[in-house]
Design a protein around this motif. Structure first.
Motif, PDB file in Angstrom:
ATOM      1  N   UNK A 146      51.411   1.896  13.093  1.00  0.00           N
ATOM      2  CA  UNK A 146      51.397   0.439  13.066  1.00  0.00           C
ATOM      3  C   UNK A 146      52.716  -0.068  12.497  1.00  0.00           C
ATOM      4  N   UNK A 147      53.163  -1.168  13.056  1.00  0.00           N
ATOM      5  CA  UNK A 147      54.364  -1.853  12.597  1.00  0.00           C
ATOM      6  C   UNK A 147      54.045  -3.342  12.596  1.00  0.00           C
ATOM      7  N   UNK A 148      54.438  -4.006  11.530  1.00  0.00           N
ATOM      8  CA  UNK A 148      54.134  -5.433  11.449  1.00  0.00           C
ATOM      9  C   UNK A 148      55.409  -6.253  11.335  1.00  0.00           C
ATOM     10  N   UNK A 149      55.280  -7.532  11.720  1.00  0.00           N
ATOM     11  CA  UNK A 149      56.388  -8.468  11.639  1.00  0.00           C
ATOM     12  C   UNK A 149      55.845  -9.860  11.352  1.00  0.00           C
ATOM     13  N   UNK A 150      56.726 -10.681  10.776  1.00  0.00           N
ATOM     14  CA  UNK A 150      56.412 -12.082  10.529  1.00  0.00           C
ATOM     15  C   UNK A 150      57.082 -12.921  11.612  1.00  0.00           C
ATOM     16  N   UNK A 151      56.305 -13.747  12.297  1.00  0.00           N
ATOM     17  CA  UNK A 151      56.869 -14.613  13.330  1.00  0.00           C
ATOM     18  C   UNK A 151      57.698 -15.722  12.674  1.00  0.00           C
ATOM     19  N   UNK A 152      58.358 -16.582  13.450  1.00  0.00           N
ATOM     20  CA  UNK A 152      59.207 -17.613  12.851  1.00  0.00           C
ATOM     21  C   UNK A 152      58.476 -18.564  11.892  1.00  0.00           C
ATOM     22  N   UNK A 153      57.152 -18.626  11.979  1.00  0.00           N
ATOM     23  CA  UNK A 153      56.374 -19.484  11.085  1.00  0.00           C
ATOM     24  C   UNK A 153      55.886 -18.750   9.847  1.00  0.00           C
ATOM     25  N   UNK A 154      56.109 -17.432   9.794  1.00  0.00           N
ATOM     26  CA  UNK A 154      55.654 -16.651   8.652  1.00  0.00           C
ATOM     27  C   UNK A 154      54.303 -15.996   8.845  1.00  0.00           C
ATOM     28  N   UNK A 155      53.716 -16.119  10.042  1.00  0.00           N
ATOM     29  CA  UNK A 155      52.437 -15.459  10.320  1.00  0.00           C
ATOM     30  C   UNK A 155      52.675 -13.961  10.518  1.00  0.00           C
ATOM     31  N   UNK A 156      51.766 -13.156   9.962  1.00  0.00           N
ATOM     32  CA  UNK A 156      51.910 -11.706  10.025  1.00  0.00           C
ATOM     33  C   UNK A 156      51.167 -11.147  11.231  1.00  0.00           C
TER      34      UNK A 156
END
Length: 132
Positions: free
Chosen positions: A113-123
């Motif tokens: 698994x790899x996670x990222x925060x979108x431009x709004x900060x949602x994970x």
């Protein structure tokens, strides 16, 4: 028998709807034009799986509580199941290239698994779990 629902809609507030649409378009997502206007858009994840991206002001119509500071705090992790480890890597790299902030990575027992925060900060978490 377990309860079954026809559709799942995850609703997420966004600061800038156009920026959010551009970001997720770069990742290869499509949007349902029937449910898209200046206040919201419907991002299609699957036949019955959707994320509604709602402007913060519009989302206030659907809750009695204030909209949280989603750019500094995490209250939801939207985990998306990939079909392979390669798909995890591909989508993650597209997100980073499109301006996402890196989250966490896990590679244990065949699960990736790899996670990222979108431009709004949602994970968002992209994950692959092998079938037994």
């Amino acid at each position: 028998m377990a309860r079954r629902f026809e559709n799942i809609f995850v609703n997420l507030p966004v600061n800038n709807l156009d920026e959010s649409i551009a970001f997720f378009t770069e990742l290869g997502f499509e949007f349902n034009p029937e449910y898209t206007d200046e206040n919201a858009t419907c991002m299609v994840l699957g036949d019955n799986l959707f994320i509604m991206l709602l402007t913060t002001e519009f989302m206030k119509q659907f809750t009695k509580k204030p909209i949280g500071p989603f750019d500094t705090e995490t209250s939801v992790i939207t985990a998306l199941g990939a079909t392979s480890k390669e798909e995890v890597d591909e989508l993650y790299e597209k997100a980073i290239a499109a301006g996402a902030e890196r989250g966490m990575e896990m590679n244990e027992g065949g699960m990736l698994s790899k996670s990222f925060y979108d431009p709004n900060g949602h994970l968002f978490e992209i994950m692959y779990m092998p079938k037994n």
